[in-house]
Scaffold this active site. Structure first.
Site, PDB file in Angstrom:
ATOM      1  CE  LYS A 183      -2.928  -2.295 -11.901  1.00 41.55           C
ATOM      2  NZ  LYS A 183      -4.174  -2.769 -11.610  1.00 41.55           N
ATOM      3  CG  ASP A 212      -4.276   0.827 -14.291  1.00 46.39           C
ATOM      4  OD1 ASP A 212      -4.769   1.642 -13.330  1.00 46.39           O
ATOM      5  OD2 ASP A 212      -4.582  -0.360 -14.348  1.00 46.39           O
TER       6      ASP A 212
END
Ligand code: C5P
Length: 307
Positions: free
Chosen positions: A15, A144
Site C-alpha cells: 500500500k 495498517d
C-alpha cells in the site's frame, strides 16, 4: 483412507498513503491519523495448507530492505496466534510466504501478510468470521493490518484502523517505486515528527477529507487530485535521510506527475500518467536506478471480501 490437505492462496498487496495527515497523539503514544490508503498491484503471496503442526516457509524475492525471518516474530505467526485466541481453537497449518514487497520501506508488506493470514485461515478452517470480526482482530496487530483486510482505496482514521471504502482515485496511473539502500524505522520517523516545529511538520491539513470528497465526485480533474497528495511524515523522513528530498526532485524531473514518501518511508513513489509510452517509462526507470532499486507497479482496485 486419508483426505488430501486443503490449501488456499491469498495475495497480500503493498500500500501507499495518498494522504497521511497527523491529527494528534493518543494516550498510548500512537499518532492519530486521517489518511487515504491505496493498495498496489505489487503483492506478496501466501498459501495456507492444513497440517498437523504449524510451519512457515519463506521465499524472499527481494534483495533490499530489512531482513525478515520465518519465526515467531513474523507478523503472520502473530496473526495466526491472535486468530486462535479469538476462536479458542488451534489452527495448525503450513504457510508458504512469497515476499515481493520490500520490508521496512513503508509499503505495509508485513501488515498485508498478517491480514492475508487472517483471511486465509478464516477460509481454510471455515471459521465464517465476518469482515467486522477480522477487522477487530487486525486492529490489535498493527495500525495498517486493518487496511490489509479491506484493500482497494480507503479513508482511515484513528491509528489508521477505522476504515471506509472509497472509489478508486487516479486508477489507471502507473506507479514507480524507488527503494533506497537505507530503510527508515517507523517509530523513529514518528518520534522525529514529534520533535519538529509545528510549522515545519504539517503539510496535509484537511487534505484527506478533501481527497475523499473529490473521489466521491465522478467528474474530478486529475490535476486537482494530484495536488492534494501529501504526507506529514515526509518532512521528518527528509530530515532523517536528506537524500530522499533529492530523490523526490529526481523523480519529478524524470517525468513523474507527483512523487512522495510511502507511509513512514524510506521507499518513495511516483505517479506516471496512463498516456506515457513504455519506452519513456523504461527511460525514467533507468535514470532513477542510480538512486536505488526501481520497480514499476500500479494501483489495485481489488476490494477484498472475507472468504
Ligand atoms: O502499528 P505498527 O506496529 O505499524 O507501528 C509501529 C510503531 O510506529 C508504533 O509502535 C508507533 O511508535 C508508531 N506509530 C504511531 N502511530 C501510528 C502508527 C505507528 O506512532 N498511527
Amino acid at each position: 483412507m486419508t483426505s488430501s490437505p486443503k490449501s488456499i492462496t491469498i495475495t497480500a498487496p503493498a500500500k501507499v498513503n495518498l494522504v497521511l495527515e497527523i491529527l494528534g497523539i493518543d494516550s498510548a503514544g500512537y499518532h492519530l491519523l486521517s489518511t487515504v490508503f491505496q493498495a498496489l498491484s505489487l503483492h506478496d503471496e501466501l498459501t495456507f495448507t492444513s497440517a498437523s503442526s504449524t510451519s512457515l516457509e519463506l521465499v524472499n524475492n527481494v534483495s533490499t530492505g530489512l531482513k525478515i525471518e520465518a519465526d515467531h516474530n513474523n507478523l503472520v505467526i502473530k496473526a495466526k496466534l491472535a486468530l486462535e485466541a479469538y476462536c479458542q481453537r488451534e489452527l495448525p497449518c503450513h504457510i508458504h510466504l512469497i515476499k515481493n514487497i520490500p520490508a521496512g520501506g513503508g509499503l505495509g508488506g508485513g501488515s498485508a501478510d498478517a491480514a492475508a493470514a487472517l483471511k486465509g485461515l478464516n477460509s481454510l478452517y471455515d471459521l465464517h468470521l465476518s469482515e467486522k470480526e477480522l477487522l477487530s482482530i487486525a486492529a490489535e496487530l498493527g495500525a495498517d493490518v486493518s487496511f490489509g483486510i479491506m484493500g482497494g482505496t480507503a479513508l482511515g482514521s484513528g491509528r489508521g484502523e477505522k476504515l471506509s471504502s472509497l472509489p478508486a482515485i487516479l486508477p489507471d496511473h502507473k506507479v514507480i517505486l524507488l527503494i533506497p539502500s537505507r530503510g527508515l524505522s517507523t517509530p523513529q520517523v514518528y518520534a522525529h515528527w514529534d520533535k519538529m516545529a509545528p510549522a515545519k511538520r504539517s503539510e496535509a491539513a484537511g487534505k484527506a477529507q478533501q481527497l475523499t470528497e473529490l473521489a466521491q465526485l465522478s467528474r474530478s480533474q486529475n490535476s486537482e487530485l494530484l495536488a492534494l497528495l501529501s504526507n506529514d511524515l515526509q518532512p521528518a523522513a527528509f530530515e532523517l535521510y536528506p537524500e530522499l528530498a533529492e530523490i523526490r526532485q529526481a523523480m519529478l524531473q524524470a517525468g513523474c506527475l507527483q512523487a512522495m514518501l510511502c507511509g513512514s518511508g524510506s521507499t518513495m513513489f511516483g505517479l506516471i500518467s496512463p498516456r506515457t509510452a513504455a519506452a519513456q517509462i523504461d527511460n525514467m526507470q533507468q535514470k532513477l536506478s542510480q538512486w536505488g532499486q526501481v520497480a514499476l507497479t500500479g494501483f489495485s482496485d481489488y476490494r477484498s471480501r472475507p472468504q
